[in-house]
Structures are given as C-alpha cells and as structure tokens.
Design an enzyme around this catalytic site. Structure first.
Site, mmCIF file in Angstrom:
data_model
loop_
_atom_site.group_PDB
_atom_site.id
_atom_site.type_symbol
_atom_site.label_atom_id
_atom_site.label_comp_id
_atom_site.label_asym_id
_atom_site.label_seq_id
_atom_site.Cartn_x
_atom_site.Cartn_y
_atom_site.Cartn_z
ATOM 1 N N LYS A 1 0.850 -1.199 0.000
ATOM 2 C CA LYS A 1 0.000 0.000 0.000
ATOM 3 C C LYS A 1 0.882 1.244 0.000
ATOM 4 O O LYS A 1 1.868 1.305 0.729
ATOM 5 C CB LYS A 1 -0.926 -0.020 1.218
ATOM 6 C CG LYS A 1 -1.998 1.062 1.209
ATOM 7 C CD LYS A 1 -2.925 0.935 2.417
ATOM 8 C CE LYS A 1 -4.028 1.989 2.387
ATOM 9 N NZ LYS A 1 -4.912 1.903 3.579
ATOM 10 N N SER B 1 -10.267 0.131 6.591
ATOM 11 C CA SER B 1 -9.588 0.231 5.295
ATOM 12 C C SER B 1 -8.931 -1.047 4.781
ATOM 13 O O SER B 1 -8.538 -1.112 3.614
ATOM 14 C CB SER B 1 -8.523 1.331 5.347
ATOM 15 O OG SER B 1 -9.133 2.588 5.323
ATOM 16 N N SER C 1 -9.948 2.497 2.476
ATOM 17 C CA SER C 1 -8.989 3.161 1.611
ATOM 18 C C SER C 1 -8.095 2.207 0.834
ATOM 19 O O SER C 1 -7.546 2.572 -0.199
ATOM 20 C CB SER C 1 -8.110 4.086 2.439
ATOM 21 O OG SER C 1 -7.268 3.340 3.292
#
Lengths: 98, 518
Positions: free
Chosen positions: B92, B191, B167
């Site tokens: 990420k 997320s 997210s």
C-alpha cells in the site's frame, strides 16, 4: 441543525493553513453542518460518570535503551526537499515585511 | 494452444495461493523470476488503460525481478530461506519504501521517494518477499472507495463500474484480480476489511500495536494499524506473521510474542467455540443479500461445531459519531507535517511577490490536498477548538470507553464476535462521492473494532442474490488473540469452499481477461 457559518469555516481554514476558495467555504459549511449533526449523538451517551479513553491498549512509560546509532545523512534528509542550500532546507521568508 | 502439464503456465502461477507458491518455490518446481514475471505480465494485461483495474500507482518491475533473481540464486546455492522467500507482494502506497515513490494517493507527495523503509517493508524484504509495486488508495487513507485518490480510482475486479472499497482498494483489487497473491494494508476504520469484503478477498486488522506503524504515514495514530490482505485465510496468516512483532521504533508496539496465527489457520477448528452475533450490527440499513449470506455463514459455523449466542452492544450506535470526531482530530494534527518546507509539494501563492512561509504553506496545502482531506482537517480543527473540545472530542473519548465495555461484555459470553463486514456490497463509482455522510456509513460495522483496538478479519461469505457481488463476514477477537480470527476464519472458509465447489473469485465475471483489457 448544527449551523456552522461560512466565517467559522474561514477561521478554521486559516488555523489549519489551507487557503479555501469562496465556493469551497460554502460547500464545506453545509457539509460540516450535516456531519456535526450526525456526530452530536456522542453527547447523549457520554455521561459525566464515564471516563475517557485516549488509547485502545493501555501502555505506560515506553522507553528504549538510549544507544547512539547512525541516522539519515544530510543528503538523504534533503533528498525530498523542495529547495536546499548549503546542506540545509531553503525556506521562504518567515517574517512579514516591516 | 496445448499446455504441457509439467510446465506451469503464467495463468496458473497467478492463480495459485501464496502458500502453494511458497511450496513450489521451495521444491524448485518454479523459480521466483518466473512467478514474478507472471504477476508483472498480469499487471500489464489488466491494470492499465481506460478500463483497467488501476490497482497500482507504481510498478517496480526491474527491482522486483532483481529481488526475485537474488532469491533464486540464494536457493540454488543451498541457502536456508524464510517460508515466503520469492513470493510476490504488493505494498500500500502509505508505507515508505526506499527506491520507490510513496504518495499516499496525494498530490502533495507526488514523486516523493522516502529515504527510509517502513518497518513493515523492511520485514518484507528481510523475509525475501518480492515487492511488485505500490497500490492505490484514498488520499492519506481517508475514504471507503479509493475515489479520493489524486491519481484516479481503482475499479472493482468483479464489476469495473463499482468501487473496490477503501482506503485500501488498490491492495484488495490487486489480490482479487490475481495481480499479486498478497498485499499489505492499513486499517483505521475499516480500510483493510471493507475492501476485502467488497472484492471477495481476506483482510485482517491485527490488535492495535501488533504490527509496527513506523514508516507508515500517519492518519489517526490511536487507530491506525497495518495488516495483511490475501485470497485465503492461510495466506493472510503467513503474511501477518512476517509483518508482526515488537519494534522499538514504534512506542505503541506490543512487546508480546506474535500470536500463533499460522498454526491457527492450519487448524481451523471451531468445535466448542462460542460465537456472538451483535444485534446492533445486522438489522436496519443492511442489504438483504448481505444479511442472507451472513446468517447462512453463522449457520455454517454452527454445523462446524460452534455455539452461537446473541449479544447487545448498545453503544455501537454512537461509534460512527465518536470515530468522526476522534479520527479528524488526530488527522488535523498529523497532517500538519505537510508544510511545504522539508519534502513534498511547494506551491507559491498566485500574485504574491516574495511570499512568506505561511502564505506558501496555505497555498501548497490548498493545491496539494483533495476535498475529503481538507474536510477532515477542518472538522478536526473544529472538534479540538476551545469551547467545543469537551462537547465533541471529550465526549467521543467517553464513547470509546463504552464501546470497549460492550466488547468486554460480549467476550465474557463468547470467544469471538461476528457481523457483516459492510452493510452493502460494492456501490457504483461516483454514487456516494457528493454525500460524505453516506460514504462514512459504509464503515459502521468496522469502526467499533478500531475504537477498541481489537483484531478483526473480513472473509468472503458468498455473493448477494440481488447483484451477484461479494459479501464479507467480519470476525472480531479480544486484544492479543488474533489467532482466534484465523481459527474461526479457516473453519468457515473450509465449509464455504466445499459448498461453493471452489474459490468465489473463480466466479468473478470481470476477471476474464477479455473484459479487463482495454
């Protein structure tokens, strides 16, 4: 509805150091009002007798041995700087003109 | 084209689990370069273009192949290697990486290459995993759809017109689209888990402090927690074990040994376990298909030998409110570091000759932050202002105590708590973009877990009848008992896979190459 005025938003934006355009101020005032309405319910359940929790897992006095070790070099630390000079960050002036 | 049964095809390699790849690599049946190349080819085929998945913001093809080659060389030399050596992983873009940009999906960090690795990234490299690149995300991890990325949204591999969650939508979509067998995520309010739910994958938020936050660009420090994403419960456990453990660089890092997550995932036995269903997390506001798949999954756990009890957690109704006060408050403080002085974007204000540092700061933050980030910073600034502090931030912290008490009461009656992960399946791109509150509501079931610092997992529970899209089931365990997530998750996964006759992702319509290539 928890009204939050355009002027209040402008003041908060100044505190947060974000320039907001006039149309952003209006939209933000509307949206923050709606959000604040929704979050206001916390005041109903949060009674006097309930203690606050700031951290999910209680930890106290976290330390580690104070052992010197290499950090970033000046070049590494400055590698992402918008401007640098003489191994230092170069920044805009910090004082108003007098 | 006829395929030789003894030579694995590229398609085979990307469809294998990380555990299978690790076994094949260790046995010398396939090289890490072959595995890495297969995934890079898959990324090239499905990720780019107008209708691509767009899971990646940066693909580090050259570095990945070099790392893979080094693993192959070490293995050929007879070196003892860690279990996942040579297996690819996507990272990420909120985690700092030497030699690769780290943008957090924000314009303010466009092109920034950090001078140090996050502890999680360091651990991936030490475990000899091959980093394929950086995945897309809502700007600074603020959002539930990846639509708040400054670099454009990620598309859901199940339906390219729908959101992949957020997210960490990039990490979940990369895993779902077979672009990577594993990926890392961070979870502040859901997320990792909500993207897992809407993409039919597995995602785990460990106990707060279980995985180091050092080098992870902070959103809300008392809530942020990195964790693993994968397609199977066992794969997720294998990555969890690599990521977790005490780190002196993070003062909130737990000193306890890492819970036996891999062992638990291999056992997957729920006989005699007590499972609590939370009354407040399944009624109104939950889509029919979500409720149907959830209750079937609970029945499956009963069939596997678990006992089910119903519990009530009345304070959960105030969790969303508490979260949207605590999180923005911490955001307003954490994001003060983006000041245009030391790194990142610097934009001079228009029409000002010789501007001050403050004027440059205001102009840069205006140009560099997107609407959602600005909204949360301003909201947090408001909640922390004198005169409002007690009513908002102070009250929210009290709710946090009440939520912890509700969970404690539930865990007095049960070993784990279960609920749907998200109230709906993946919504359409653009559907909730103009209504921040509607977007926030998608995290109603995941948020209480962060507020209490507990470990939580989302895994696939099936497809909703009305739209054919994946539904996630959330498992929550007491703090430091992350292994229970894997024990229950693996047991449920086994029953459901037998029922479905194979992985859910085999049925994802948009995953057929013809659909995703432009």
């Amino acid at each position: 509805m928890s009204a939050i005025s355009r002027e209040e938003v402008a003041h908060l934006a100044m505190l947060a150091r974000i320039d907001l355009a006039p149309e952003e101020l209006d939209l933000m005032a509307d949206q923050l009002g709606v959000i604040l309405d929704a979050v206001a319910q916390v005041q109903k359940v949060a009674t006097e007798d309930v203690p606050a929790t700031s951290h999910p897992i209680p930890l106290t006095n976290v330390t580690r041995p104070d052992v010197p070790r290499p950090g970033l070099t000046a070049e590494e630390a400055l590698s992402g700087a918008p401007a640098a000079e003489d191994q230092r960050f170069r920044v805009p002036r910090i004082l108003e003109e007098d | 084209m006829p395929t030789d049964a003894t030579t694995p095809t590229a398609d085979d390699l990307t469809r294998r689990s990380a555990a299978e790849l690790a076994t094949a690599l260790a046995a010398g049946e396939v090289s890490s370069v072959e595995v890495t190349r297969a995934h890079l080819d898959r990324i090239a085929a499905v990720d780019g273009g107008e209708r691509g998945v767009h899971a990646f913001l940066h693909v580090a093809a050259e570095a990945a192949l070099a790392a893979a080659g080094a693993v192959d060389t070490a293995r050929a030399a007879g070196e003892e290697l860690p279990p996942l050596a040579g297996v690819p992983v996507a990272v990420k873009d909120v985690m700092t990486t030497v030699g690769m940009p780290t943008t957090c999906g924000s314009r303010i960090l466009s092109g920034w290459v950090p001078p140090y690795d996050a502890t999680v990234v360091r651990r991936l490299r030490d475990a000899r995993l091959v980093i394929l690149g950086k995945t897309n995300m809502d700007e600074f991890a603020m959002g539930s759809s990846t639509e708040h990325s400054a670099y454009g949204p990620t598309r859901n591999p199940w339906d390219l017109d729908r959101i992949p969650g957020g997210s960490g939508g990039g990490s979940a979509a990369a895993v779902a689209a077979f672009e990577a067998p594993l990926a890392t995520g961070t979870d502040t309010g859901g997320s990792i888990r909500q993207p897992a739910a809407v993409t039919g994958t597995v995602g785990v938020k460990p106990t707060y402090g279980g995985v180091s936050r050092y080098g992870i660009v902070a959103m809300a420090s008392s809530l942020d927690q990195p964790g693993p994403c994968g397609r199977t419960v066992l794969d997720t456990a294998l990555l969890h074990e690599v990521m977790a453990g005490y780190d002196p660089m993070d003062s909130t890092s737990l000193t306890d040994p890492v819970p036996p997550v891999v062992e638990a995932a291999r056992q997957g036995d729920v006989a005699g376990m007590r499972i609590a269903v939370v009354r407040e997390l399944s009624g109104d506001g939950y889509q029919d298909g979500v409720r149907a798949r959830f209750s079937e999954a609970v029945d499956a756990l009963v069939d596997a030998g678990a006992k089910v009890v119903e519990v009530s957690c009345p304070s959960f109704t105030a969790a969303l409110g508490a979260y949207y006060l605590i999180m923005p408050s911490e955001v307003s403080s954490n994001l003060a570091r983006f000041d245009a002085m030391r790194y990142g974007l610097r934009v001079p204000p228009e029409g000002v000759a010789d501007p001050t540092a403050e004027q440059v700061m205001c102009a840069t933050r205006a140009a560099g932050f997107g609407a959602e980030v600005k909204r949360r910073i301003i909201l947090g600034t408001y909640a922390l202002s004198s005169g409002y502090y007690d009513a908002y931030y102070g009250s929210a912290q009290k709710v946090r105590t009440l939520i912890q008490r509700d969970f404690a009461a539930a865990f007095a009656e049960a070993d784990v708590v279960v609920s749907p992960t998200a109230p709906t399946t993946a919504f359409r791109l653009g559907e909730k973009l103009d209504d921040p509150l509607a977007m926030y509501l998608n995290d109603v079931a995941t948020i209480p877990v962060n507020l209490a610092g507990l470990p939580g997992m989302s895994l696939p529970a099936g497809l909703a009848d009305e739209d054919g899209l994946p539904v996630g089931l959330q498992i929550v365990a007491p703090a430091r008992a992350d292994d229970r997530l894997y024990r229950v998750g693996a047991a449920l996964e086994r029953v459901l896979l037998a029922r479905w006759g194979g992985p859910l992702l085999d049925r994802a319509p948009a995953l057929a190459t013809a659909e995703v290539t432009r």
